[in-house]
Design an enzyme around this catalytic site. Structure first.
Site, PDB file in Angstrom:
ATOM      1  N   PHE A   1       0.811  -1.210   0.000  1.00  0.00           N
ATOM      2  CA  PHE A   1       0.000   0.000   0.000  1.00  0.00           C
ATOM      3  C   PHE A   1       0.849   1.267   0.000  1.00  0.00           C
ATOM      4  O   PHE A   1       0.399   2.302  -0.489  1.00  0.00           O
ATOM      5  CB  PHE A   1      -1.010  -0.020   1.145  1.00  0.00           C
ATOM      6  CG  PHE A   1      -2.008  -1.141   0.998  1.00  0.00           C
ATOM      7  CD1 PHE A   1      -2.601  -1.397  -0.229  1.00  0.00           C
ATOM      8  CD2 PHE A   1      -2.336  -1.949   2.061  1.00  0.00           C
ATOM      9  CE1 PHE A   1      -3.514  -2.430  -0.397  1.00  0.00           C
ATOM     10  CE2 PHE A   1      -3.250  -2.987   1.908  1.00  0.00           C
ATOM     11  CZ  PHE A   1      -3.832  -3.230   0.685  1.00  0.00           C
ATOM     12  N   ASP A   2       2.082   1.201   0.488  1.00  0.00           N
ATOM     13  CA  ASP A   2       3.004   2.327   0.312  1.00  0.00           C
ATOM     14  C   ASP A   2       3.228   2.574  -1.181  1.00  0.00           C
ATOM     15  O   ASP A   2       3.171   3.711  -1.660  1.00  0.00           O
ATOM     16  CB  ASP A   2       4.354   2.047   0.979  1.00  0.00           C
ATOM     17  CG  ASP A   2       4.357   2.239   2.481  1.00  0.00           C
ATOM     18  OD1 ASP A   2       3.366   2.762   3.031  1.00  0.00           O
ATOM     19  OD2 ASP A   2       5.363   1.861   3.113  1.00  0.00           O
TER      20      ASP A   2
END
Length: 193
Positions: A116-117
């Site tokens: 998700f980064d």
């Protein structure tokens, strides 16, 4: 390691220039403002509200630079949860992704990288490009806001929709898919040896 640098560091920082500034120091804060004064885009990922005391928040900078594109990335947005630090692992756990990872009888597991980064960065680029297009037409800057949790939920497309619209709690299915072939195992396929 490659040439005495960690490959993880290289993957996140290649071709970048860096500077470390202490915003509490007046001279270093002035340096930050000088950098912003000649920038087209500012990207920050501090907790919401923490840059206001330095005049580096969107509202303050938009007064100085109405054409500035300001991208703010947080963990959990600017409403409820705004004070929770944004870590990829937290977003993986709280979004439910970890409960979908692995074999059916296994414990929840994280993705093998900061999923998700990375996706939030990609979403940020899309927002920044749209803001640049808008600025080219109007001369106006834009605020682009993203958070890890929203990106996590948006990225889990059909699983999130099944939960929200159908009250279906997604579970681990190994390599199967809840609705698509060839990854969806049909009853006849399980009977074959």
């Amino acid at each position: 390691m490659r040439d005495d640098e960690a490959t993880y560091f290289l993957s996140a920082n290649r071709n970048k220039q860096g500077i470390v500034l202490d915003f509490a120091d007046a001279e270093q804060l002035a340096t930050a403002h000088a950098i912003v004064d000649r920038a087209d885009i500012v990207v920050e990922n501090f907790r919401p509200g923490s840059l206001a005391r330095f005049g580096l928040d969107h509202a303050s900078l938009a007064e100085r630079r109405p054409d500035l594109i300001y991208a703010s990335i947080t963990g959990f947005g600017t409403g409820a949860g705004r004070e929770i630090p944004g870590y990829d692992l937290s977003a993986q756990a709280l979004s439910g992704l970890m409960s979908l990872q692995g074999e059916t009888d296994a414990a929840p597991a994280r993705a093998g990288f900061a999923l998700f980064d990375v996706l939030t960065g990609m979403f940020a680029v899309s927002g920044i490009l749209a803001a640049l297009h808008h600025r080219d037409r109007t001369g106006e800057g834009q605020l682009v806001e993203l958070d890890l949790m929203s990106v996590a939920l948006a990225s889990m497309v059909n699983q999130t929709t099944a939960f929200v619209a159908g009250d279906v709690v997604p579970t681990r299915m190994g390599n199967e898919h809840p609705s698509l072939a060839p990854t969806h195992r049909s009853p006849r396929a399980t009977d074959r040896s």
